[in-house]
Every structure is written in C-alpha cells, then in structure tokens.
Design a protein around this motif. Sequence first.
Motif, PDB file in Angstrom:
ATOM      1  N   ARG A  93       0.853  -1.181   0.000  1.00  4.88           N
ATOM      2  CA  ARG A  93       0.000   0.000   0.000  1.00  4.88           C
ATOM      3  C   ARG A  93       0.889   1.231   0.000  1.00  4.88           C
ATOM      4  O   ARG A  93       2.095   1.139   0.201  1.00  4.88           O
ATOM      5  CB  ARG A  93      -0.900   0.040   1.236  1.00  4.88           C
ATOM      6  N   THR A  94       0.268   2.395  -0.187  1.00  3.59           N
ATOM      7  CA  THR A  94       0.997   3.647  -0.134  1.00  3.59           C
ATOM      8  C   THR A  94       0.516   4.438   1.070  1.00  3.59           C
ATOM      9  O   THR A  94      -0.629   4.901   1.109  1.00  3.59           O
ATOM     10  CB  THR A  94       0.799   4.466  -1.429  1.00  3.59           C
ATOM     11  N   GLU A  95       1.380   4.557   2.072  1.00  2.00           N
ATOM     12  CA  GLU A  95       1.071   5.336   3.266  1.00  2.00           C
ATOM     13  C   GLU A  95       1.246   6.815   2.952  1.00  2.00           C
ATOM     14  O   GLU A  95       2.140   7.197   2.186  1.00  2.00           O
ATOM     15  CB  GLU A  95       2.014   4.943   4.402  1.00  2.00           C
ATOM     16  N   ILE A  96       0.413   7.659   3.554  1.00  2.00           N
ATOM     17  CA  ILE A  96       0.580   9.106   3.436  1.00  2.00           C
ATOM     18  C   ILE A  96       0.804   9.686   4.825  1.00  2.00           C
ATOM     19  O   ILE A  96       0.143   9.298   5.788  1.00  2.00           O
ATOM     20  CB  ILE A  96      -0.607   9.785   2.719  1.00  2.00           C
ATOM     21  N   VAL A  97       1.790  10.584   4.905  1.00  2.84           N
ATOM     22  CA  VAL A  97       2.135  11.240   6.163  1.00  2.84           C
ATOM     23  C   VAL A  97       2.212  12.745   5.941  1.00  2.84           C
ATOM     24  O   VAL A  97       2.408  13.216   4.818  1.00  2.84           O
ATOM     25  CB  VAL A  97       3.477  10.728   6.747  1.00  2.84           C
ATOM     26  N   CYS A  98       2.087  13.494   7.029  1.00  2.71           N
ATOM     27  CA  CYS A  98       2.257  14.946   6.984  1.00  2.71           C
ATOM     28  C   CYS A  98       3.716  15.240   6.654  1.00  2.71           C
ATOM     29  O   CYS A  98       4.624  14.712   7.296  1.00  2.71           O
ATOM     30  CB  CYS A  98       1.871  15.542   8.339  1.00  2.71           C
ATOM     31  N   ASN A  99       3.941  16.080   5.684  1.00  3.55           N
ATOM     32  CA  ASN A  99       5.297  16.405   5.257  1.00  3.55           C
ATOM     33  C   ASN A  99       6.003  17.338   6.242  1.00  3.55           C
ATOM     34  O   ASN A  99       7.206  17.530   6.141  1.00  3.55           O
ATOM     35  CB  ASN A  99       5.282  17.027   3.860  1.00  3.55           C
TER      36      ASN A  99
END
Length: 147
Positions: free
Chosen positions: A92-98
Amino acid sequence: MSYPDQRSEDQWRAVLSPEQFRVLREKGTERPGTGEYDSHYPSKGVYTCAGCDAPLYTADHKFKSGCGWPAYFDSIPGAVKRHVDNTLGMKRTEIVCNNCGGHLGHVFEGEGFPTPTDERHCVNSVSLRFTEDIGAAAKGSNETAKA
C-alpha cells in the motif's frame, strides 16, 4: 525520515490525545465510520494536521467515497509525503504529513471514482483538524515549521 517538526515522543504525548498519538505517531487506524470528518462536507476551508497544524487538504479536495473515512482526491501541493507500506501482507501507499511525519492514512489509485486524479486519500479523522479560516491555517503551518 527527517521532518521539519522534530518533537520527541514525550513532547508529542503532551499535545496529542491517546487516540491521536496511536494514529499519528504509531500508524494506527480509527474504526471506519466513527471519525468526526467522515460525513463532513463544508463548502470552504482547510483540513490541517492534528499534530502540527500544517495545511493538508482543502474542502474542495474532499469527496464522498463511502469508505468509512474522509476521502480526498488530492492534497495541498507539498503537504503530504508518500511511503511504501508492506504491512498486513500487501503493498500500500502510506501518506504522512510532510511537516511532522504524522501518519494520515493511505492513498489508493484506480478505484474508478470520478475524480481528477483517480486517487483516494483515505485519511483518519483523528489525524485532522478543520478550519474555515484558510489564512489561519497557512499561518499555523509557517509558525510550526519555525518551531
């Protein structure tokens, strides 16, 4: 990974609720359909990171997906970083705050939703805050980045 907001675990625990800490700092997931922003569809405003207040998504990015979590077809440019997530035996592709590296959720592609990007950012409500004041959201991000 290194992010501009470099707080320690103790500093994060001091400013986040236990559930926010579990999701944002330990990559947890809230139960589907339970989040504050799942059925939240304002006409204007900004969703910011619950950890550091960095602007992440606009109200215009949000759409009804029926997945049980807030869904966005795109993020504010440069606000979200993507990582490969191989947990749970799948890719999967995790998304995080940059800005702070806080876990937001995952992004899925090619599901057939009629969006401009053919993507669904599936985000935990507990990872977010909402404000109608777009200027205040941008100011909060700049102040957090300087901390």
